[in-house]
Scaffold this motif. Structure first.
Motif, PDB file in Angstrom:
ATOM      1  N   ILE A  15      41.343  48.503  39.448  1.00  0.00           N
ATOM      2  CA  ILE A  15      42.296  49.280  39.809  1.00  0.00           C
ATOM      3  C   ILE A  15      43.883  48.554  39.633  1.00  0.00           C
ATOM      4  CG2 ILE A  15      43.656  50.461  41.543  1.00  0.00           C
ATOM      5  CD1 ILE A  15      40.452  51.255  43.643  1.00  0.00           C
ATOM      6  N   VAL A  16      44.384  49.244  39.425  1.00  0.00           N
ATOM      7  CA  VAL A  16      46.135  47.962  39.138  1.00  0.00           C
ATOM      8  C   VAL A  16      46.822  49.387  39.747  1.00  0.00           C
ATOM      9  CG1 VAL A  16      45.027  47.117  37.175  1.00  0.00           C
ATOM     10  CG2 VAL A  16      45.910  49.417  36.535  1.00  0.00           C
ATOM     11  N   ALA A  17      47.420  48.172  40.336  1.00  0.00           N
ATOM     12  CA  ALA A  17      49.182  48.704  41.282  1.00  0.00           C
ATOM     13  C   ALA A  17      49.885  47.589  41.864  1.00  0.00           C
ATOM     14  CB  ALA A  17      48.602  48.879  42.592  1.00  0.00           C
ATOM     15  N   ALA A  18      51.326  47.735  41.444  1.00  0.00           N
ATOM     16  CA  ALA A  18      51.898  46.535  42.210  1.00  0.00           C
ATOM     17  C   ALA A  18      51.155  46.501  43.370  1.00  0.00           C
ATOM     18  CB  ALA A  18      53.432  47.572  42.301  1.00  0.00           C
ATOM     19  N   PRO A  19      51.662  44.934  44.743  1.00  0.00           N
ATOM     20  CA  PRO A  19      51.361  45.012  46.162  1.00  0.00           C
ATOM     21  C   PRO A  19      51.876  46.083  46.503  1.00  0.00           C
ATOM     22  CG  PRO A  19      52.866  42.998  45.191  1.00  0.00           C
ATOM     23  CD  PRO A  19      52.688  43.854  43.675  1.00  0.00           C
ATOM     24  N   ARG A  20      51.655  46.145  47.792  1.00  0.00           N
ATOM     25  CA  ARG A  20      51.401  46.926  49.191  1.00  0.00           C
ATOM     26  C   ARG A  20      51.646  48.481  48.399  1.00  0.00           C
ATOM     27  NH1 ARG A  20      49.619  44.775  52.938  1.00  0.00           N
ATOM     28  NH2 ARG A  20      51.344  46.359  53.762  1.00  0.00           N
ATOM     29  N   SER A  21      51.143  48.688  47.464  1.00  0.00           N
ATOM     30  CA  SER A  21      51.616  49.948  46.597  1.00  0.00           C
ATOM     31  C   SER A  21      50.070  51.141  47.247  1.00  0.00           C
ATOM     32  CB  SER A  21      51.731  49.972  45.078  1.00  0.00           C
ATOM     33  OG  SER A  21      50.657  49.313  44.931  1.00  0.00           O
ATOM     34  N   LEU A  26      42.888  52.870  48.155  1.00  0.00           N
ATOM     35  CA  LEU A  26      42.531  53.621  46.865  1.00  0.00           C
ATOM     36  C   LEU A  26      41.172  53.195  46.644  1.00  0.00           C
ATOM     37  CD1 LEU A  26      42.540  55.681  45.114  1.00  0.00           C
ATOM     38  CD2 LEU A  26      43.683  54.455  43.496  1.00  0.00           C
ATOM     39  N   PHE A  27      41.004  51.980  46.436  1.00  0.00           N
ATOM     40  CA  PHE A  27      39.760  51.378  46.465  1.00  0.00           C
ATOM     41  C   PHE A  27      38.366  51.524  47.571  1.00  0.00           C
ATOM     42  CE2 PHE A  27      37.071  47.171  48.006  1.00  0.00           C
ATOM     43  CZ  PHE A  27      36.377  46.903  46.682  1.00  0.00           C
ATOM     44  N   GLU A  28      39.225  50.970  49.300  1.00  0.00           N
ATOM     45  CA  GLU A  28      38.291  51.379  50.109  1.00  0.00           C
ATOM     46  C   GLU A  28      37.957  52.932  50.213  1.00  0.00           C
ATOM     47  OE1 GLU A  28      40.724  50.542  53.787  1.00  0.00           O
ATOM     48  OE2 GLU A  28      40.414  48.623  53.118  1.00  0.00           O
ATOM     49  N   THR A  29      38.556  53.920  49.558  1.00  0.00           N
ATOM     50  CA  THR A  29      37.905  55.320  49.649  1.00  0.00           C
ATOM     51  C   THR A  29      36.589  55.415  48.496  1.00  0.00           C
ATOM     52  OG1 THR A  29      40.456  56.078  50.013  1.00  0.00           O
ATOM     53  CG2 THR A  29      38.583  57.270  48.905  1.00  0.00           C
ATOM     54  N   ALA A 109      46.928  43.375  38.120  1.00  0.00           N
ATOM     55  CA  ALA A 109      48.337  44.122  37.526  1.00  0.00           C
ATOM     56  C   ALA A 109      48.682  43.196  36.601  1.00  0.00           C
ATOM     57  CB  ALA A 109      48.641  44.949  38.293  1.00  0.00           C
ATOM     58  N   LEU A 110      48.619  42.161  36.619  1.00  0.00           N
ATOM     59  CA  LEU A 110      48.922  41.856  35.267  1.00  0.00           C
ATOM     60  C   LEU A 110      48.701  41.039  33.997  1.00  0.00           C
ATOM     61  CD1 LEU A 110      52.039  39.408  37.884  1.00  0.00           C
ATOM     62  CD2 LEU A 110      52.068  42.020  35.822  1.00  0.00           C
ATOM     63  N   ARG A 111      46.933  41.459  34.494  1.00  0.00           N
ATOM     64  CA  ARG A 111      46.315  40.505  33.715  1.00  0.00           C
ATOM     65  C   ARG A 111      45.019  41.757  33.089  1.00  0.00           C
ATOM     66  NH1 ARG A 111      44.306  37.048  38.875  1.00  0.00           N
ATOM     67  NH2 ARG A 111      45.692  35.737  38.403  1.00  0.00           N
ATOM     68  N   ALA A 122      36.187  49.190  29.770  1.00  0.00           N
ATOM     69  CA  ALA A 122      36.947  49.771  31.676  1.00  0.00           C
ATOM     70  C   ALA A 122      37.343  50.450  31.520  1.00  0.00           C
ATOM     71  CB  ALA A 122      37.775  47.973  31.721  1.00  0.00           C
ATOM     72  N   ARG A 123      37.692  50.840  32.717  1.00  0.00           N
ATOM     73  CA  ARG A 123      38.494  52.664  33.346  1.00  0.00           C
ATOM     74  C   ARG A 123      39.430  51.587  34.414  1.00  0.00           C
ATOM     75  NH1 ARG A 123      35.377  53.464  29.136  1.00  0.00           N
ATOM     76  NH2 ARG A 123      34.545  55.517  29.073  1.00  0.00           N
ATOM     77  N   PHE A 124      40.353  52.230  34.007  1.00  0.00           N
ATOM     78  CA  PHE A 124      42.157  51.603  34.308  1.00  0.00           C
ATOM     79  C   PHE A 124      42.323  53.270  35.530  1.00  0.00           C
ATOM     80  CE2 PHE A 124      41.872  47.988  30.743  1.00  0.00           C
ATOM     81  CZ  PHE A 124      41.290  47.102  31.844  1.00  0.00           C
ATOM     82  N   VAL A 125      42.538  52.324  36.678  1.00  0.00           N
ATOM     83  CA  VAL A 125      43.192  53.776  37.488  1.00  0.00           C
ATOM     84  C   VAL A 125      44.604  52.616  37.205  1.00  0.00           C
ATOM     85  CG1 VAL A 125      42.962  54.844  39.706  1.00  0.00           C
ATOM     86  CG2 VAL A 125      40.762  54.213  37.826  1.00  0.00           C
ATOM     87  N   PHE A 126      45.824  53.084  37.257  1.00  0.00           N
ATOM     88  CA  PHE A 126      46.956  52.646  37.265  1.00  0.00           C
ATOM     89  C   PHE A 126      47.877  53.951  38.977  1.00  0.00           C
ATOM     90  CE2 PHE A 126      51.568  52.780  35.618  1.00  0.00           C
ATOM     91  CZ  PHE A 126      51.797  51.721  37.097  1.00  0.00           C
TER      92      PHE A 126
END
Length: 282
Positions: A15-21, A26-29, A109-111, A122-126
């Motif tokens: 999962i890639v995302a800006a902080p506090r988004s 989503l991860f815990e789900t 998210a910056l890497r 890898a599968r990236f979820v944005f």
């Protein structure tokens, strides 16, 4: 715990995302399904346990890392360190020859090019969140003081909170709302630029507002993309209102950002090209 053998990492879901988004929610789900293993929460230690990747090390001045930063030796070490921490949906240590990794650390998210080199399948979820809400939450996190990532950052006055984007040095002396907007904008822009270099079948976009409105539909979409079954655990988790995530500062409510509206609204016109790109990105 005995010596852990390094498993085969099959199509990790990152999962890639800006902080506090909303990425923790989503991860815990997704973490409730026995199909996935995770490192027990955010894995800042995975990258920053290597001193050469800390800001200030040669060739590293932010949280940005590319494929050029990864060596075969580090890749092996990272995979084995990860194996030691991996847990299943019940929190029990992973014991499988092949695992589907679920990973979410905002700095990562910056890497994306770095992790794409580490895990070529890898599968990236944005996940992205509307700027007013997201920037307001970033401001609140800075003010709360609980998200300090660099207590002493050379060249910066006072502690730094949340991820460290490229170009942060130019923000010195800037008002906090502008720092928060820069973190939001730079992260989302970097994610899109990086994901455009990756095959379309390995990237998937989720809007936070859609996730809140219909968690089951969004998680079904993620499952279809990642090759997961929408199993009973996921169905139960998304069957009603989502529980608050572990990093919630105050309970979610519509219009919560408006308490910071006077500081945020003047910044939105300058973000319009990025907002338009986000809405069209898929």
């Amino acid at each position: 715990r005995p010596v852990v053998r390094t498993p085969d990492y099959d199509r990790p879901v990152i999962i890639v995302a800006a902080p506090r988004s909303g990425s923790t929610a989503l991860f815990e789900t997704l973490a409730v399904t026995p199909q996935l293993h995770n490192p027990g929460g955010e894995a800042h230690w995975l990258v920053e346990g290597f001193r050469m990747y800390l800001p200030g090390a040669p060739g590293v001045d932010s949280n940005r890392l590319t494929a050029a930063h990864l060596t075969p030796e580090v890749a092996l070490a990272m995979k084995s360190r990860l194996a030691e921490k991996l847990v299943d949906a019940s929190g029990a240590p992973a014991d499988a020859e092949s695992v589907r990794l679920l990973e979410k650390t905002p700095k990562n998210a910056l890497r994306i090019p770095f992790f794409n080199a580490l895990f070529p399948d890898a599968r990236f979820v944005f996940l992205w969140r509307e700027p007013e809400e997201n920037i307001s939450s970033i401001i609140d996190a800075w003010r709360a003081g609980g998200w300090v990532t660099y207590p002493q950052l050379p060249g910066w006055d006072g502690p730094w909170s949340l991820l460290l984007p490229p170009g942060w040095q130019a923000l010195k002396g800037t008002p906090l709302p502008e720092i928060a907007a820069y973190q939001w904008a730079t992260t989302n822009q970097t994610i899109m630029d990086d994901l455009e270099q990756i095959p379309a079948d390995r990237r998937h976009v989720v809007r936070y507002s859609d996730f809140l409105a219909d968690p089951a539909a969004v998680i079904r979409g993620v499952c279809g993309f990642a090759g997961l079954e929408f199993d009973p655990a996921l169905a139960e988790r998304t069957g009603g209102d989502l529980p608050p995530s572990r990093h919630t500062l105050t309970p979610p409510e519509a219009g919560k950002w408006k308490k910071n509206a006077a500081e945020i609204e003047p910044l939105i016109p300058g973000l319009k090209p990025l907002i338009d790109r986000l809405r069209a990105f898929g």
